[in-house]
Motif scaffolding. Structure first.
Motif, PDB file in Angstrom:
ATOM      1  N   VAL A   1      31.314  53.492  38.362  1.00 23.91           N
ATOM      2  CA  VAL A   1      30.631  52.334  37.797  1.00 23.91           C
ATOM      3  C   VAL A   1      30.331  51.315  38.896  1.00 23.91           C
ATOM      4  CG1 VAL A   1      30.865  50.375  36.219  1.00 23.91           C
ATOM      5  CG2 VAL A   1      31.625  52.640  35.508  1.00 23.91           C
ATOM      6  N   LYS A   2      31.299  51.104  39.767  1.00 23.14           N
ATOM      7  CA  LYS A   2      31.115  50.166  40.881  1.00 23.14           C
ATOM      8  C   LYS A   2      29.932  50.583  41.752  1.00 23.14           C
ATOM      9  CE  LYS A   2      33.480  48.358  44.990  1.00 23.14           C
ATOM     10  NZ  LYS A   2      34.762  48.289  45.735  1.00 23.14           N
ATOM     11  N   GLU A   3      29.853  51.869  42.032  1.00 20.14           N
ATOM     12  CA  GLU A   3      28.763  52.399  42.858  1.00 20.14           C
ATOM     13  C   GLU A   3      27.408  52.141  42.210  1.00 20.14           C
ATOM     14  OE1 GLU A   3      27.023  56.856  43.507  1.00 20.14           O
ATOM     15  OE2 GLU A   3      29.194  56.621  43.753  1.00 20.14           O
ATOM     16  N   LEU A   4      27.300  52.387  40.913  1.00 19.88           N
ATOM     17  CA  LEU A   4      26.035  52.198  40.204  1.00 19.88           C
ATOM     18  C   LEU A   4      25.712  50.719  40.005  1.00 19.88           C
ATOM     19  CD1 LEU A   4      26.470  54.971  37.477  1.00 19.88           C
ATOM     20  CD2 LEU A   4      24.939  55.048  39.466  1.00 19.88           C
ATOM     21  N   ALA A   5      26.747  49.915  39.783  1.00 19.85           N
ATOM     22  CA  ALA A   5      26.535  48.484  39.562  1.00 19.85           C
ATOM     23  C   ALA A   5      25.991  47.803  40.811  1.00 19.85           C
ATOM     24  CB  ALA A   5      27.844  47.823  39.127  1.00 19.85           C
ATOM     25  N   ALA A   6      26.392  48.294  41.980  1.00 18.38           N
ATOM     26  CA  ALA A   6      25.912  47.706  43.235  1.00 18.38           C
ATOM     27  C   ALA A   6      24.393  47.796  43.341  1.00 18.38           C
ATOM     28  CB  ALA A   6      26.567  48.402  44.418  1.00 18.38           C
ATOM     29  N   GLU A   7      23.841  48.842  42.749  1.00 10.81           N
ATOM     30  CA  GLU A   7      22.383  49.008  42.759  1.00 10.81           C
ATOM     31  C   GLU A   7      21.690  47.968  41.885  1.00 10.81           C
ATOM     32  OE1 GLU A   7      21.698  53.001  41.514  1.00 10.81           O
ATOM     33  OE2 GLU A   7      22.907  53.886  43.138  1.00 10.81           O
ATOM     34  N   LYS A   8      22.450  47.353  41.004  1.00  9.68           N
ATOM     35  CA  LYS A   8      21.906  46.323  40.113  1.00  9.68           C
ATOM     36  C   LYS A   8      22.410  44.939  40.503  1.00  9.68           C
ATOM     37  CE  LYS A   8      21.553  49.578  36.265  1.00  9.68           C
ATOM     38  NZ  LYS A   8      20.082  49.620  36.310  1.00  9.68           N
ATOM     39  N   ASP A   9      22.840  44.818  41.761  1.00  6.97           N
ATOM     40  CA  ASP A   9      23.302  43.545  42.324  1.00  6.97           C
ATOM     41  C   ASP A   9      24.514  42.972  41.590  1.00  6.97           C
ATOM     42  OD1 ASP A   9      21.221  43.512  44.255  1.00  6.97           O
ATOM     43  OD2 ASP A   9      19.824  42.753  42.751  1.00  6.97           O
ATOM     44  N   LEU A  10      25.363  43.857  41.102  1.00  7.56           N
ATOM     45  CA  LEU A  10      26.618  43.432  40.499  1.00  7.56           C
ATOM     46  C   LEU A  10      27.758  44.021  41.316  1.00  7.56           C
ATOM     47  CD1 LEU A  10      28.237  42.063  38.230  1.00  7.56           C
ATOM     48  CD2 LEU A  10      28.049  44.191  36.923  1.00  7.56           C
ATOM     49  N   ASP A  11      28.525  43.156  41.959  1.00 13.79           N
ATOM     50  CA  ASP A  11      29.645  43.583  42.801  1.00 13.79           C
ATOM     51  C   ASP A  11      30.907  43.645  41.950  1.00 13.79           C
ATOM     52  OD1 ASP A  11      31.338  44.162  44.916  1.00 13.79           O
ATOM     53  OD2 ASP A  11      31.540  42.060  45.498  1.00 13.79           O
ATOM     54  N   ILE A  12      31.556  44.790  41.940  1.00 17.08           N
ATOM     55  CA  ILE A  12      32.777  44.951  41.162  1.00 17.08           C
ATOM     56  C   ILE A  12      33.961  45.140  42.101  1.00 17.08           C
ATOM     57  CG2 ILE A  12      34.015  46.405  39.507  1.00 17.08           C
ATOM     58  CD1 ILE A  12      31.329  47.075  38.260  1.00 17.08           C
ATOM     59  N   GLU A  13      34.930  44.262  41.960  1.00 13.51           N
ATOM     60  CA  GLU A  13      36.178  44.414  42.699  1.00 13.51           C
ATOM     61  C   GLU A  13      37.165  45.145  41.778  1.00 13.51           C
ATOM     62  OE1 GLU A  13      39.812  41.826  44.757  1.00 13.51           O
ATOM     63  OE2 GLU A  13      38.050  40.789  43.936  1.00 13.51           O
ATOM     64  N   VAL A  14      37.689  46.263  42.251  1.00  8.53           N
ATOM     65  CA  VAL A  14      38.596  47.073  41.445  1.00  8.53           C
ATOM     66  C   VAL A  14      40.045  46.755  41.819  1.00  8.53           C
ATOM     67  CG1 VAL A  14      39.281  49.415  40.803  1.00  8.53           C
ATOM     68  CG2 VAL A  14      36.874  48.921  41.330  1.00  8.53           C
ATOM     69  N   LYS A  15      40.827  46.413  40.817  1.00  8.95           N
ATOM     70  CA  LYS A  15      42.265  46.197  41.029  1.00  8.95           C
ATOM     71  C   LYS A  15      43.024  47.245  40.218  1.00  8.95           C
ATOM     72  CE  LYS A  15      42.476  41.345  42.368  1.00  8.95           C
ATOM     73  NZ  LYS A  15      43.185  40.056  42.182  1.00  8.95           N
ATOM     74  N   VAL A  16      43.872  48.017  40.894  1.00 14.70           N
ATOM     75  CA  VAL A  16      44.565  49.136  40.261  1.00 14.70           C
ATOM     76  C   VAL A  16      46.006  48.753  39.932  1.00 14.70           C
ATOM     77  CG1 VAL A  16      45.221  51.560  40.492  1.00 14.70           C
ATOM     78  CG2 VAL A  16      43.105  50.734  41.545  1.00 14.70           C
ATOM     79  N   PHE A  17      46.424  49.085  38.720  1.00 17.61           N
ATOM     80  CA  PHE A  17      47.775  48.791  38.249  1.00 17.61           C
ATOM     81  C   PHE A  17      48.499  50.093  37.914  1.00 17.61           C
ATOM     82  CE2 PHE A  17      45.243  45.059  37.522  1.00 17.61           C
ATOM     83  CZ  PHE A  17      46.093  43.985  37.739  1.00 17.61           C
ATOM     84  N   THR A  18      49.808  50.045  37.940  1.00 17.53           N
ATOM     85  CA  THR A  18      50.601  51.237  37.644  1.00 17.53           C
ATOM     86  C   THR A  18      51.421  51.077  36.368  1.00 17.53           C
ATOM     87  OG1 THR A  18      52.392  50.414  39.059  1.00 17.53           O
ATOM     88  CG2 THR A  18      50.772  51.896  40.074  1.00 17.53           C
ATOM     89  N   ASP A  19      51.137  50.017  35.610  1.00 16.51           N
ATOM     90  CA  ASP A  19      51.819  49.823  34.332  1.00 16.51           C
ATOM     91  C   ASP A  19      50.828  49.296  33.310  1.00 16.51           C
ATOM     92  OD1 ASP A  19      52.164  47.126  35.895  1.00 16.51           O
ATOM     93  OD2 ASP A  19      52.468  46.637  33.788  1.00 16.51           O
ATOM     94  N   TYR A  20      51.272  49.177  32.062  1.00 17.83           N
ATOM     95  CA  TYR A  20      50.393  48.749  30.977  1.00 17.83           C
ATOM     96  C   TYR A  20      50.557  47.283  30.597  1.00 17.83           C
ATOM     97  CZ  TYR A  20      49.456  53.716  30.048  1.00 17.83           C
ATOM     98  OH  TYR A  20      49.081  55.031  30.145  1.00 17.83           O
ATOM     99  N   ILE A  21      51.388  46.566  31.318  1.00 20.14           N
ATOM    100  CA  ILE A  21      51.647  45.169  30.970  1.00 20.14           C
ATOM    101  C   ILE A  21      50.856  44.204  31.849  1.00 20.14           C
ATOM    102  CG2 ILE A  21      53.429  43.372  30.853  1.00 20.14           C
ATOM    103  CD1 ILE A  21      55.422  45.573  30.128  1.00 20.14           C
ATOM    104  N   MET A  22      50.935  44.400  33.158  1.00 21.41           N
ATOM    105  CA  MET A  22      50.324  43.445  34.086  1.00 21.41           C
ATOM    106  C   MET A  22      48.800  43.331  33.979  1.00 21.41           C
ATOM    107  SD  MET A  22      52.710  41.808  35.301  1.00 21.41           S
ATOM    108  CE  MET A  22      51.618  40.778  36.281  1.00 21.41           C
ATOM    109  N   PRO A  23      48.077  44.395  33.642  1.00 17.94           N
ATOM    110  CA  PRO A  23      46.617  44.211  33.516  1.00 17.94           C
ATOM    111  C   PRO A  23      46.233  43.164  32.472  1.00 17.94           C
ATOM    112  CG  PRO A  23      47.148  46.537  33.637  1.00 17.94           C
ATOM    113  CD  PRO A  23      48.453  45.811  33.484  1.00 17.94           C
ATOM    114  N   ASN A  24      46.993  43.083  31.383  1.00 22.05           N
ATOM    115  CA  ASN A  24      46.708  42.077  30.361  1.00 22.05           C
ATOM    116  C   ASN A  24      47.198  40.697  30.772  1.00 22.05           C
ATOM    117  OD1 ASN A  24      45.267  43.547  28.477  1.00 22.05           O
ATOM    118  ND2 ASN A  24      47.071  44.173  27.323  1.00 22.05           N
ATOM    119  N   ILE A  25      48.348  40.652  31.433  1.00 24.57           N
ATOM    120  CA  ILE A  25      48.846  39.363  31.931  1.00 24.57           C
ATOM    121  C   ILE A  25      47.858  38.791  32.949  1.00 24.57           C
ATOM    122  CG2 ILE A  25      50.691  38.213  33.199  1.00 24.57           C
ATOM    123  CD1 ILE A  25      51.477  39.101  30.374  1.00 24.57           C
TER     124      ILE A  25
END
Length: 280
Positions: A61-85
């Protein structure tokens, strides 16, 4: 005279520094106010995901979004709690990792206002058997395996109901137990086991509801090898979540347009071969 000049210069330098500092503070305050109002950048989004398939898809998605001038920063988590926090605390603009029931329960438990803004993937639970090719072929008294934890066990029972094997009590929701089975015409026997053990015990059962990750580990291809599988409108479809205040932001719609595109769907189909289902 020299002392007076030095003092004057010192005062001027301090005043200049104060002016610069004042401008930066005002500018920072402006940024903070904009963030507090829930306004998102039109050109950049910070999106949280869990490692694995969600991360792989978001990189596409990040690769395709760049073509539409939308920069996506990806942050990776290893649990199910911190992404919502992190989303609630505005360290993320969006996250992609959770099902609707999980999001609803998380909001209730933590008194948050995170909302679904779009559907993404389903990791379908399937019914597997080494003895029959169709759920309709299951004999009376057949042993049906299901996970012994409340969340996945309830999900399995809902799946059995969807397959026409049982009927659950009204109002049992997404986390029923075997006590909520209201109708069991064929007297199926429910065998509750550790979820990871179900594929290994399949030969001892007539059929079992198995989570996708354990099915894949055992060599199954869910779309091909299951005798019944969750549909795309399953309540366990994964979603994109945002804060309620920014759910209608144009940047989010731009993100969804890319994520839910034919190019991403093709990538998912080719990469995961039915083990992960595009569900929009």
């Amino acid at each position: 005279m020299k002392k007076w000049l030095l003092s004057s210069l010192f005062i001027l330098v301090i005043a200049a520094l104060a002016a610069c500092g004042g401008g930066s503070k005002e500018e920072a305050s402006g940024d903070k106010d904009e963030k507090a109002e829930g306004l998102l950048s039109d050109s950049k989004l910070t999106v949280g995901v869990t490692a694995g398939p969600h991360e792989q898809v978001l990189e596409k998605v990040k690769e395709l979004a760049a073509e539409k001038d939308l920069d996506i920063e990806v942050k990776v988590f290893t649990d199910y709690i911190m992404p919502n926090i992190a989303l609630d605390e505005k360290d993320l603009d969006l996250n992609v990792f959770q099902t609707i029931p999980y999001l609803e329960q998380f909001n209730e438990d933590r008194n948050l206002e995170l909302v679904e803004v779009g559907k993404t993937l389903t990791f379908p639970m399937g019914i597997y058997s080494t003895k029959v090719k169709d759920v309709k072929e299951l004999p009376k008294g057949a042993k049906l395996g299901l996970p012994n934890d409340p969340t996945n066990g309830g999900r399995a029972l809902v799946l059995f109901e969807s397959a026409g094997l049982i009927k659950l009590k009204d109002g049992s929701g997404n986390t029923p137990t075997v006590k909520d089975v209201e109708e069991n015409k064929n007297n199926f026997e429910f065998v509750e086991l550790e979820a990871s053990q179900l594929p290994r015990q399949l030969d001892e059962l007539d059929a079992a509801a198995i989570n996708t990750n354990f099915a894949i580990e055992h060599g199954f291809k869910p779309a091909k090898d299951s005798i019944f599988i969750e549909s795309k409108d399953s309540p366990w479809v994964n979603v994109v979540a945002s804060r309620a205040e920014s759910k209608d932001d144009e940047a989010i719609q731009k993100f969804l347009d890319v994520y839910q595109s034919d190019e991403v769907k093709q990538f998912i189909d080719e990469t995961f071969e039915g083990s992960v289902i595009p569900s929009w």
